[in-house]
Write a protein that holds these residues in place. Structure first.
Motif, mmCIF file in Angstrom:
data_model
loop_
_atom_site.group_PDB
_atom_site.id
_atom_site.type_symbol
_atom_site.label_atom_id
_atom_site.label_comp_id
_atom_site.label_asym_id
_atom_site.label_seq_id
_atom_site.Cartn_x
_atom_site.Cartn_y
_atom_site.Cartn_z
ATOM 1 N N GLY A 1 79.127 -39.192 88.003
ATOM 2 C CA GLY A 1 77.903 -39.088 88.308
ATOM 3 C C GLY A 1 77.502 -37.621 88.689
ATOM 4 N N ASN A 2 78.130 -36.639 88.073
ATOM 5 C CA ASN A 2 77.934 -35.216 88.597
ATOM 6 C C ASN A 2 77.431 -34.549 87.295
ATOM 7 N N THR A 3 76.602 -33.384 87.741
ATOM 8 C CA THR A 3 76.300 -32.329 86.763
ATOM 9 C C THR A 3 77.277 -31.339 86.754
ATOM 10 N N LEU A 4 78.092 -31.018 85.642
ATOM 11 C CA LEU A 4 79.167 -29.931 85.572
ATOM 12 C C LEU A 4 78.679 -28.987 84.586
ATOM 13 N N ASP A 5 78.126 -27.991 84.936
ATOM 14 C CA ASP A 5 77.551 -26.990 83.845
ATOM 15 C C ASP A 5 78.517 -25.945 83.904
ATOM 16 N N ALA A 6 79.473 -25.700 82.993
ATOM 17 C CA ALA A 6 80.358 -24.538 83.007
ATOM 18 C C ALA A 6 79.680 -23.402 82.150
ATOM 19 N N TYR A 7 78.707 -23.800 81.163
ATOM 20 C CA TYR A 7 78.013 -22.797 80.466
ATOM 21 C C TYR A 7 76.922 -22.325 81.543
ATOM 22 N N ASN A 8 77.034 -20.781 81.403
ATOM 23 C CA ASN A 8 75.804 -20.067 82.477
ATOM 24 C C ASN A 8 74.919 -19.607 81.500
ATOM 25 N N PRO A 9 73.825 -20.002 81.683
ATOM 26 C CA PRO A 9 72.531 -19.933 80.862
ATOM 27 C C PRO A 9 72.140 -18.219 80.839
#
Length: 431
Positions: free
Chosen positions: A333-341
């Motif tokens: 249930g996590n948000t895992l945002d490897a991409y750095n906007p």
């Protein structure tokens, strides 16, 4: 062998026929070579037949009058920080449709014929290329023709091996442009700034670094400028902010059953890992400005948390989560945002799985997460010895370089093709 470092795939001696050095860093007239990595400035390869990749880690390298055949990740790759490569009168043939031809910029291609490759010529504004009288699958290519995947089809993702030189599957080329999709956003139902970290209205008391040695101790309502080390059982850290420029914001040493909830971690661009290494639960934790997110040792739960805005360091291979050998891990249930906007850097992976420091990764559940970015969003190393790794019910953005998962069919991994979906259209990623 002068002019290049010889990897295991290039045999030196009597098996390498006809290799003659014509001066320092110049190689001519070979009857056939395997993969090679060039490390000497000014090296010239002339008239070569290469069955393997060519990695260029030097300036002013020339490849001419040669044929290169390869079926891995990239046939010819210029690494970040090197320039002046000239490839001319050369044919690059990809033997796998997911292989890229000539990557990642700072080169001149003159009369180069690329065929059978997923992308023929790859470059970016930060690492430009000059392309003259060259073709990709028989069609002329100009320097402005960047590969584009702005609207990729939601079909099976390739399971191409990650680039060979990377210690953890990363290609390390932050500026290379492969996926041109707009920055993906996590669905509103997933963790983010409004439901992770310190709850609004919480009053925080200033604190420096803390070492917790008492079983059952509770730390709450602290603004910690420093790092936290836990050596006790059943410790709780909640409703606190940790700003740490050390190796780890939270370090467990012989700790048991640490609970961290409603906490904000800012690694100041210095944390090698936000939390290390086992026997902890993270719940509703906001983690940013770190090289790597939590290191997943044994007996770990990460749930309802937001890991984002990683920071690249020299030679780093950034992951929001990584395990290198452990058992009993739940990521849910996590948000895992490897991409750095902000920097448009996809980094290495949302989840990196390998057996680098331990004999096996077992009993790992990865479910119900939003995952975006990475070379592959789920990186699976070739050294992985796996048992009962289950990935199910996750949704994925499109800001990855190569695909969503590397090696989904590796032994010990259960990848649910029906429930791992793209976030934007809810269609299966694979199958």
């Amino acid at each position: 062998m002068r002019g290049w470092r010889t990897p295991r795939s290039l045999v030196v001696g009597s098996a390498t026929l006809g290799i003659i050095l014509a001066g320092i860093g110049v190689a001519v007239a070979s009857s056939g070579d395997g993969s090679m990595t060039i490390t000497r400035n000014g090296t010239v390869l002339d008239g070569r037949k290469i069955d393997g990749y060519v990695h260029i880690k030097a300036d002013d390298v020339t490849i001419r009058n040669s044929t290169i055949k390869y079926g891995g990740a990239h046939a010819v790759r210029i690494f970040e920080g090197f320039s002046g490569a000239l490839i001319e009168n050369t044919r690059i043939q990809c033997t796998d449709p997911d292989t890229n031809g000539l990557v990642f910029g700072n080169y001149t291609a003159r009369k180069v014929r690329v065929s059978g490759c997923r992308n023929g010529f790859m470059h970016s504004p930060e690492a430009p290329a000059t392309i003259i009288m060259s073709t990709w699958n028989g069609k002329p290519v100009a320097a402005g023709d960047l590969p584009s995947a702005a609207t990729p089809e939601p079909t099976a993702e390739p399971s191409t091996p990650a680039p060979e030189d990377s210690p953890d599957g990363s290609d390390g080329a932050a500026s290379a442009t492969v996926t041109r999709a707009p920055a993906s956003r996590a669905p509103s139902s997933f963790p983010g700034p409004d439901n992770t970290g310190v709850p609004a209205g919480t009053t925080l008391r200033a604190s420096g670094s803390i070492k917790v040695t008492q079983d059952g101790q509770v730390l709450s309502g602290l603004n910690i400028t420093g790092c936290v080390t836990v050596t006790a059982k059943n410790v709780v850290i909640r409703k606190s902010r940790i700003t740490c420029d050390g190796i780890y914001s939270i370090r467990t040493i012989d700790a048991v059953n640490l609970l961290v909830e409603d906490v904000e971690i800012n690694g100041k661009g210095k944390n090698s890992a936000a939390v290390c290494c086992g026997e902890y639960t993270l719940r509703r934790v906001d983690i940013s400005n770190v090289i790597d997110g939590p290191r997943l040792g044994s007996d770990v739960v990460v749930e309802d948390s937001w890991i984002h805005h990683l920071t690249r360091g020299p030679g780093s291979h950034n992951d929001t989560l990584q395990t290198t050998g452990a058992s009993n891990i739940v990521v849910r249930g996590n948000t895992l945002d490897a991409y750095n906007p902000v920097t448009r850097d996809p980094f290495n992976a949302c989840l990196m799985i390998g057996s680098t420091t331990g004999p096996i990764v077992s009993n790992l559940v990865f479910e119900g997460n939003y995952c975006n970015g990475g070379n592959y969003s789920i990186g699976v190393r070739t050294d992985l010895n796996a048992a009962n790794i289950r990935l199910t019910g996750n949704v994925f953005g499109r800001n990855h370089r190569y695909g969503v998962i590397a090696r989904p069919d590796q032994r010990g991994i259960s990848w649910d093709r029906a429930t791992n979906l793209y976030a934007d259209n809810r269609k299966p990623v694979v199958g």
